[in-house]
Design an enzyme around this catalytic site. Structure first.
Site, PDB file in Angstrom:
ATOM      1  N   ASP A 194       3.551  -5.819  -4.665  1.00  0.00           N
ATOM      2  CA  ASP A 194       3.336  -4.412  -4.327  1.00  0.00           C
ATOM      3  C   ASP A 194       1.841  -4.156  -4.336  1.00  0.00           C
ATOM      4  OD1 ASP A 194       3.792  -1.518  -3.955  1.00  0.00           O
ATOM      5  OD2 ASP A 194       5.840  -2.025  -4.547  1.00  0.00           O
ATOM      6  N   HIS A 215       2.860  -1.695   1.237  1.00  0.00           N
ATOM      7  CA  HIS A 215       2.885  -1.986  -0.207  1.00  0.00           C
ATOM      8  C   HIS A 215       2.223  -3.339  -0.478  1.00  0.00           C
ATOM      9  CE1 HIS A 215       5.148   1.367  -1.892  1.00  0.00           C
ATOM     10  NE2 HIS A 215       5.937   1.326  -0.818  1.00  0.00           N
ATOM     11  N   GLU A 249       8.386   2.383   3.396  1.00  0.00           N
ATOM     12  CA  GLU A 249       7.245   3.293   3.286  1.00  0.00           C
ATOM     13  C   GLU A 249       5.951   2.796   3.948  1.00  0.00           C
ATOM     14  OE1 GLU A 249       8.297   5.650  -0.775  1.00  0.00           O
ATOM     15  OE2 GLU A 249       7.290   3.740  -1.078  1.00  0.00           O
TER      16      GLU A 249
HETATM   17  C1  TNX Z   1      10.015   4.444  -3.774  1.00  0.00           C
HETATM   18  S1  TNX Z   1      12.418   2.680  -3.335  1.00  0.00           S
HETATM   19  C2  TNX Z   1       9.620   3.137  -3.587  1.00  0.00           C
HETATM   20  C3  TNX Z   1       8.841   2.453  -4.628  1.00  0.00           C
HETATM   21  C4  TNX Z   1       8.513   3.370  -5.767  1.00  0.00           C
HETATM   22  C5  TNX Z   1       9.728   4.208  -6.099  1.00  0.00           C
HETATM   23  C6  TNX Z   1       9.569   5.080  -7.292  1.00  0.00           C
HETATM   24  C7  TNX Z   1      11.348   2.037  -2.436  1.00  0.00           C
HETATM   25  C8  TNX Z   1      11.857   1.086  -1.466  1.00  0.00           C
HETATM   26  N1  TNX Z   1      10.051   2.369  -2.544  1.00  0.00           N
HETATM   27  O1  TNX Z   1       7.673   1.901  -4.081  1.00  0.00           O
HETATM   28  O2  TNX Z   1       8.118   2.600  -6.842  1.00  0.00           O
HETATM   29  O3  TNX Z   1      10.044   5.015  -4.990  1.00  0.00           O
HETATM   30  O4  TNX Z   1      10.783   5.653  -7.694  1.00  0.00           O
END
Ligand code: TNX
Length: 775
Positions: free
Chosen positions: A208, A283, A348
């Site tokens: 990440d 990420h 994301e």
């Molecule tokens: C969303 S769930 C994210 C993570 C964060 C998390 C915190 C997901 C695929 N991505 O990068 O850590 O929310 O709850």
């Protein structure tokens, strides 16, 4: 005399027979069976079986031998016994545990048959035998978890017939080891915990922004650079500054390839598959910090020490170099992880840089891609072709649906179950991990009594309600649901003991949701069985959460009498709650406590007459407006109605958990309430209780204005305060106090001016109010 001797002889014979027979010392009843997850069928007999150091464990194969060793291991660590594991031919007449292959049983299924003479575990797979052993463990006295050589324990289990098999094949937990790093030894402990709950997947989030955690021989800088960041652990996750030049990066760590092999082998010995996640295309600041050429603009960045959002430095989707790099990384990863599934993240991705990057735009043109979403889809499809060419299956977060799903991909649905539904509808396999029921980084108890977490609210009972098969799914779609998984994102989880706190006991609830037949689920029954699990956790030294014991208060307004009824409760049913008001002697809570004036309530939950959990201590403050209905210029939002029309005058205050049912909210609007006090009243102060939690876009009001009137028609301003917007990393509660000279009034009008628009980007923001106190 002779008669006396005869009687005495008879007595001795009886006594000897009694003490040598299969242990008469415990009569088991249904409520002694505390197995979690609950087996498919259990038939309790009478009598029992006693384990001794001389008990023989009888096996027919190597696989069974491994399971037998695990059973022997429990007695080894609890009693320092060395049990004999022998081949089938050497099976004794009594006091044995036999492992028997039964071809008709499904994968991971087992049957357990206990008589006074022996125990038989039937299975047709390594998992089946292991799960049979785990069930025996949970039938044994809880002291089996102790490492302190407990004395005088009779190691008996009941005569019983159990048939059991998992409802789903994917029963997982994801560990994020990037946001915080956890040593190999801890990962093995978590694997032990998973095995205890008959879970079978460890999803290992190795990459990440804040750290790259796996050694890749071809790209050494991934761990030399990417695994380390400047240590700002003393600051709130979202308030950590960017690295300055010359600052040393000292927080971090990574797993060597040898570590990974050890973890994978350890997990495999417990029937747990480790699924690696190598995030892409976003990420990945940690990778870009190590190799800037992987990004679009190739500028040198640092590994962030905490939360930064949005992050635009993602992999360039235009350069072939990116794909060469990722394929080389995945080749090493696939050598280390035999798992069928390879997780590529995919979540994301902020595609800002792709929009202006020459390489990305050229790629879009050449491939006939119209949007950046389609470019992401191209990215994932290309990786999917590579992964499936190696005989593996790509799995990714539900964003991989955007712009078109790769043909062989499996989807992990996290933004609710929508993505899972859609993918299953298209004939893809899915793993359900909705953030509504599976996010173990969320709060699990009253927020003011819990350690800082990212937000959300996921108590034990809600995890228990989780069902990976969603209402409305066709049978065909349901077949594509491989199972479910909890995710433990670690932004707010810096230590192993905190990690345990977030995992246990919610893992037990999840285990039952993904293992047990749906018809067998029963929250009341689970609430009874979990108590035994608590003791087991404790004996194993696991820092499990006792949040289900935490007390909170609900209020009901009695409009006519202007009294407030307070109900004390905790999550588990039938609790023994005792309380005192204003220092009175403790009494059992049986019905709502009626209050007519400001009162301090202290309360405690008792287990077997001993206090358990924390003390509840709250002062319910009465004021002139309690029970006087506010009229709102604009009604509160339908998503946050609190307790209804009287919420702001019910004397009860909200907590930092904005879902706690005490908050009313306005979105992109001000709050304006007029309260008729019913009679002329002397007033010198109005207080507005508000909350700020900028993550979920909740902002304090910037101004509070108070107006008074003697007739409800003509209002005059009595006072106001102004508090300009400021950045705030943590959720905060605040009383906005407006003081003024004592004034006679019958009506009070309060305006709370909200920020309304997001200070940094488009979109409306929330205003949260929990009480208007008139004094
Ligand atoms: C969303 S769930 C994210 C993570 C964060 C998390 C915190 C997901 C695929 N991505 O990068 O850590 O929310 O709850």
């Amino acid at each position: 005399m002779l008669k006396k001797i005869k009687t005495c002889f008879l007595f001795i014979v009886c006594f000897l027979a009694y003490s040598c027979s299969s242990t008469p010392d415990k009569v088991f009843v249904e409520d002694d069976i505390n197995i979690i997850p609950k087996p498919e069928t259990v038939i309790l007999g009478s009598g029992n079986f006693k384990f001794r150091s001389s008990t023989y464990l009888v096996v027919e194969s190597e696989i069974q031998h491994e399971a037998a060793d695990i059973l022997a291991g429990f007695f080894q660590s609890a009693q320092e016994w060395q049990m004999n594991v022998v081949e089938e031919e050497a099976k004794p007449y009594s006091n044995y545990v036999e492992f028997v292959t039964k071809n008709t049983l499904a994968l991971d299924a087992y049957e357990l048959s206990v008589t006074g003479d022996g125990v038989s575990i039937f299975a047709n797979s390594p998992g089946g035998f292991l799960y049979g052993v785990q069930t025996i463990r949970q039938l044994l006295p809880v002291k089996i978890e102790s490492k302190n050589l407990p004395e005088n324990v009779s190691w008996v289990i009941p005569q019983i017939e159990i048939k059991d098999e998992p409802r789903f094949g994917w029963r997982g937990l994801m560990l994020d080891v990037s946001r915080h790093f956890f040593p190999k030894e801890y990962i093995k402990e978590v694997i032990d915990g998973l095995a205890m709950h008959k879970m079978n997947v460890l999803h290992f989030h190795l990459v990440d922004d804040q750290g790259w955690r796996i050694e890749i021989k071809k790209y050494p800088k991934l761990t030399e650079v990417g695994a380390w960041r400047v240590d700002h652990e003393d600051k709130h996750w979202n308030a950590r500054p960017a690295a300055q030049s010359g600052e040393e990066a000292t927080y971090g760590g990574f797993y060597t390839q040898e570590d990974i092999k050890e973890i994978v082998a350890y997990a495999a010995s417990k029937n747990i598959e480790v699924v690696p996640e190598i995030e892409m295309p976003a990420h990945v600041s940690s990778a870009v910090a190590a190799y800037p050429e992987l990004s679009c603009n190739e500028t040198q960045i640092q590994v962030p020490s905490g939360g930064v959002w949005p992050i635009t430095d993602i992999y360039c989707a235009g350069k072939d170099h990116t794909f060469d790099f990722l394929e080389n990384v995945l080749i090493e990863v696939m050598e280390l992880f035999p798992s069928q599934y390879i997780h590529i993240g995919g979540d994301e991705a902020t595609k800002t840089n792709w929009k202006t990057c020459g390489h990305c735009q050229a790629r879009m043109k050449n491939e006939g891609l119209k949007t950046e979403e389609e470019l992401q889809s191209y990215f994932i499809k290309r990786m999917e072709r590579f992964i499936s060419s190696k005989g593996r299956t790509l799995i990714g977060w539900d964003e991989i649906l955007e712009g078109g799903l790769a043909p062989g991909a499996t989807v992990m649905s996290w933004r609710g179950v929508k993505g899972g539904l859609e993918a299953a509808g298209e004939g893809h396999d899915v793993v359900m991990t909705p953030n509504s029921h599976c996010y173990f980084d969320h709060y699990q108890g009253p927020q003011d009594q819990e350690p800082l977490a990212i937000g959300g609210y996921l108590p034990l009972s809600k995890v228990y309600k989780f069902d990976p098969v969603v209402e409305g799914m066709t049978q065909e779609e349901a077949k594509h649901v491989l199972g479910g998984q909890a995710n433990l994102w670690s932004e707010y989880i810096p230590t192993t003991s905190h990690s345990q706190y977030m995992i246990y006991p919610r893992l037990a609830a999840l285990a039952e949701a993904v293992w047990s037949p749906k018809e067998n689920k029963d929250w009341n029954d689970f609430s009874r069985r979990i108590e035994s699990m608590f003791t087991r956790y404790g004996l194993r030294g696991i820092n499990y959460a006792k949040s289900a014991y935490l007390l909170s208060a609900d209020s009901q307004m009695d409009m006519e009498n202007k009294t407030v009824g307070i109900t004390l409760n905790n999550e588990l049913p039938n609790s023994d709650i005792r309380y005192s008001v204003n220092g009175s002697p403790m009494q059992k809570f049986e019905q709502p406590i009626k209050l007519t004036e400001t009162t301090t309530i202290k309360a405690l939950l008792y287990k077997n007459d001993e206090p358990a959990g924390k003390e509840f201590n709250k002062t319910i403050k009465f004021h002139q407006a309690v029970g006087k209905k506010p009229e709102f210029k604009t009604t509160y939002h339908k998503s946050y109605q609190g307790t209804g029309d009287y919420n702001l005058v019910n004397a009860l205050r909200g907590t930092k958990n904005f879902h706690d049912g005490q908050w009313q909210a306005w979105l992109g609007e001000d709050m304006e309430a007029t309260i008729d006090l019913g009679q002329s009243t002397e007033i010198s102060k109005v207080i507005v209780g508000a909350m700020e939690s900028q993550g979920p876009q909740i902002y304090f009001p910037t101004d509070i204005e108070v107006y008074l009137s003697k007739d409800g028609e003509a209002f005059e301003q009595a006072g106001k305060i102004n508090r300009p917007y400021a950045q705030n990393a943590s959720p905060e509660l605040k009383d906005f106090v407006v003081d003024f000279e004592k004034t006679e009034a019958s009506h009070v009008k309060v305006k709370a001016i909200g920020l309304k628009k997001h200070p940094l980007r488009d979109g409306s923001v929330w205003l949260f109010v929990d009480e208007i106190l008139v004094e």
